[in-house]
Design a protein around this motif. Structure first.
Motif, mmCIF file in Angstrom:
data_model
loop_
_atom_site.group_PDB
_atom_site.id
_atom_site.type_symbol
_atom_site.label_atom_id
_atom_site.label_comp_id
_atom_site.label_asym_id
_atom_site.label_seq_id
_atom_site.Cartn_x
_atom_site.Cartn_y
_atom_site.Cartn_z
ATOM 1 N N ALA A 1 0.875 -1.159 0.000
ATOM 2 C CA ALA A 1 0.000 0.000 0.000
ATOM 3 C C ALA A 1 0.917 1.215 0.000
ATOM 4 O O ALA A 1 2.106 1.103 0.315
ATOM 5 N N GLU A 2 0.398 2.350 -0.339
ATOM 6 C CA GLU A 2 1.200 3.569 -0.298
ATOM 7 C C GLU A 2 1.436 3.992 1.140
ATOM 8 O O GLU A 2 0.587 3.807 2.009
ATOM 9 N N GLY A 3 2.635 4.546 1.390
ATOM 10 C CA GLY A 3 2.940 5.143 2.681
ATOM 11 C C GLY A 3 3.110 4.182 3.841
ATOM 12 O O GLY A 3 2.898 4.570 4.988
ATOM 13 N N LEU A 4 3.522 2.949 3.594
ATOM 14 C CA LEU A 4 3.746 1.982 4.673
ATOM 15 C C LEU A 4 4.886 2.446 5.585
ATOM 16 O O LEU A 4 5.768 3.192 5.155
ATOM 17 N N ARG A 5 4.886 1.963 6.817
ATOM 18 C CA ARG A 5 6.039 2.196 7.693
ATOM 19 C C ARG A 5 7.239 1.435 7.166
ATOM 20 O O ARG A 5 8.338 1.976 7.075
ATOM 21 N N VAL A 6 7.040 0.134 6.864
ATOM 22 C CA VAL A 6 8.130 -0.714 6.385
ATOM 23 C C VAL A 6 7.623 -1.601 5.255
ATOM 24 O O VAL A 6 6.597 -2.272 5.401
ATOM 25 N N LEU A 7 8.356 -1.589 4.150
ATOM 26 C CA LEU A 7 8.128 -2.530 3.059
ATOM 27 C C LEU A 7 9.252 -3.548 3.120
ATOM 28 O O LEU A 7 10.415 -3.214 2.875
ATOM 29 N N PHE A 8 8.917 -4.776 3.517
ATOM 30 C CA PHE A 8 9.894 -5.856 3.563
ATOM 31 C C PHE A 8 10.072 -6.406 2.155
ATOM 32 O O PHE A 8 9.093 -6.536 1.412
ATOM 33 N N CYS A 9 11.299 -6.731 1.823
ATOM 34 C CA CYS A 9 11.596 -7.210 0.477
ATOM 35 C C CYS A 9 12.417 -8.480 0.559
ATOM 36 O O CYS A 9 13.576 -8.453 0.983
ATOM 37 N N GLY A 10 11.805 -9.600 0.174
ATOM 38 C CA GLY A 10 12.518 -10.866 0.126
ATOM 39 C C GLY A 10 13.393 -10.944 -1.114
ATOM 40 O O GLY A 10 13.372 -10.057 -1.969
ATOM 41 N N ILE A 11 14.146 -12.008 -1.223
ATOM 42 C CA ILE A 11 15.025 -12.195 -2.374
ATOM 43 C C ILE A 11 14.177 -12.521 -3.602
ATOM 44 O O ILE A 11 14.153 -11.772 -4.566
ATOM 45 N N ASN A 12 13.494 -13.639 -3.566
ATOM 46 C CA ASN A 12 12.560 -14.063 -4.607
ATOM 47 C C ASN A 12 11.680 -15.154 -4.001
ATOM 48 O O ASN A 12 12.033 -15.737 -2.985
ATOM 49 N N PRO A 13 10.535 -15.403 -4.611
ATOM 50 C CA PRO A 13 9.666 -16.439 -4.047
ATOM 51 C C PRO A 13 10.300 -17.832 -4.172
ATOM 52 O O PRO A 13 10.821 -18.193 -5.228
ATOM 53 N N GLY A 14 10.249 -18.570 -3.088
ATOM 54 C CA GLY A 14 10.614 -19.975 -3.160
ATOM 55 C C GLY A 14 9.444 -20.745 -3.765
ATOM 56 O O GLY A 14 8.353 -20.194 -3.987
ATOM 57 N N LEU A 15 9.653 -22.013 -4.031
ATOM 58 C CA LEU A 15 8.601 -22.801 -4.673
ATOM 59 C C LEU A 15 7.369 -22.965 -3.786
ATOM 60 O O LEU A 15 6.247 -22.957 -4.278
ATOM 61 N N MET A 16 7.563 -23.057 -2.469
ATOM 62 C CA MET A 16 6.409 -23.171 -1.561
ATOM 63 C C MET A 16 5.605 -21.871 -1.581
ATOM 64 O O MET A 16 4.374 -21.886 -1.603
ATOM 65 N N THR A 17 6.304 -20.744 -1.575
ATOM 66 C CA THR A 17 5.629 -19.448 -1.668
ATOM 67 C C THR A 17 4.867 -19.349 -2.976
ATOM 68 O O THR A 17 3.708 -18.930 -3.000
ATOM 69 N N ALA A 18 5.501 -19.739 -4.063
ATOM 70 C CA ALA A 18 4.831 -19.675 -5.360
ATOM 71 C C ALA A 18 3.629 -20.609 -5.410
ATOM 72 O O ALA A 18 2.587 -20.255 -5.959
ATOM 73 N N ALA A 19 3.758 -21.794 -4.828
ATOM 74 C CA ALA A 19 2.658 -22.761 -4.847
ATOM 75 C C ALA A 19 1.463 -22.268 -4.028
ATOM 76 O O ALA A 19 0.313 -22.480 -4.411
ATOM 77 N N THR A 20 1.734 -21.591 -2.897
ATOM 78 C CA THR A 20 0.653 -21.157 -2.015
ATOM 79 C C THR A 20 0.200 -19.724 -2.284
ATOM 80 O O THR A 20 -0.907 -19.347 -1.898
ATOM 81 N N GLY A 21 1.079 -18.914 -2.879
ATOM 82 C CA GLY A 21 0.791 -17.497 -3.066
ATOM 83 C C GLY A 21 1.006 -16.685 -1.804
ATOM 84 O O GLY A 21 0.640 -15.516 -1.736
ATOM 85 N N HIS A 22 1.645 -17.289 -0.802
ATOM 86 C CA HIS A 22 1.883 -16.627 0.479
ATOM 87 C C HIS A 22 3.390 -16.450 0.693
ATOM 88 O O HIS A 22 4.134 -17.435 0.643
ATOM 89 N N HIS A 23 3.811 -15.242 0.969
ATOM 90 C CA HIS A 23 5.222 -14.938 1.165
ATOM 91 C C HIS A 23 5.787 -15.670 2.377
ATOM 92 O O HIS A 23 5.108 -15.853 3.383
ATOM 93 N N PHE A 24 7.054 -16.078 2.248
ATOM 94 C CA PHE A 24 7.784 -16.757 3.328
ATOM 95 C C PHE A 24 6.990 -17.955 3.850
ATOM 96 O O PHE A 24 6.861 -18.167 5.054
ATOM 97 N N ALA A 25 6.458 -18.761 2.934
ATOM 98 C CA ALA A 25 5.565 -19.861 3.291
ATOM 99 C C ALA A 25 6.280 -21.153 3.678
ATOM 100 O O ALA A 25 5.656 -22.035 4.273
ATOM 101 N N ARG A 26 7.549 -21.277 3.370
ATOM 102 C CA ARG A 26 8.242 -22.539 3.635
ATOM 103 C C ARG A 26 8.359 -22.788 5.137
ATOM 104 O O ARG A 26 8.799 -21.916 5.878
ATOM 105 N N PRO A 27 7.960 -23.963 5.594
ATOM 106 C CA PRO A 27 8.146 -24.293 7.013
ATOM 107 C C PRO A 27 9.638 -24.161 7.363
ATOM 108 O O PRO A 27 10.499 -24.551 6.595
#
Length: 182
Positions: A22-48
């Motif tokens: 969203a615009e004007g966030l306090r912090v925008l976290f930025c991962g490296i790239n989606p892992g396969l679990m993240t891509a499969a679920t559509g949820h960031h940092f999803a890997r156990p």
């Protein structure tokens, strides 16, 4: 560890994981790239075993431990998530130097548009590659992107044994304090 069929692997590699921004966030976290679990679920940092969500909570950014599937709650806390490189891969070392540089350019454009107070790149190696800064260390950076300040956080992957969950949460907490003081 999740097992994927060849078809599921290809579908995950082809999927674009939407940003939570969203615009004007306090912090925008930025991962490296989606892992396969993240891509499969559509949820960031999803890997156990990934420590992003526990570090976020233990540092005081969120009042409770969120599940990756609850990522849409982040903007209500002034937080968001994106990635340096949009392409999903099994490991970050599959990314090329050109992908990191282009990802850094696109990320800078996104940050200038969204204007978060802080951009927090999760992974010093990714930050160095994306912004051609070989001397960067974990912590606040001298660089700004537009009016956004930049902080480099440790990579929360379970493979990053140099950082425990406790020390990682302390570093996230330093960022939280800085973002609160602004």
């Amino acid at each position: 560890m999740a097992r994927f069929t060849p078809e599921e692997l290809q579908a995950a590699r082809d999927r674009v994981v939407p940003d939570v921004v969203a615009e004007g966030l306090r912090v925008l976290f930025c991962g490296i790239n989606p892992g396969l679990m993240t891509a499969a679920t559509g949820h960031h940092f999803a890997r156990p075993g990934n420590r992003f969500w526990p570090a976020l909570h233990r540092s005081g950014f969120t009042p409770r431990l969120l599940k990756p599937s609850e990522q849409q709650e982040l903007p209500s806390y002034g937080l968001g998530i994106t990635n340096v490189v949009a392409r999903a891969s099994a490991r970050a070392d599959e990314l090329s130097a050109a992908e990191y540089r282009e990802g850094g350019r696109l990320l800078a454009t996104k940050v200038e548009r969204l204007r978060p107070r802080w951009l927090a790149v999760v992974g010093v190696t990714a930050y160095r590659a994306a912004f051609d800064d070989r001397t960067a260390r974990v912590g606040p950076q001298p660089r700004t992107i537009g009016h956004s300040r930049v902080w480099v956080l440790p990579n929360p992957s379970g493979l990053n044994a140099h950082w425990t969950l406790e020390t990682m949460a302390e570093e996230f907490g330093r960022l939280r304090e800085a973002a609160t003081e602004d």
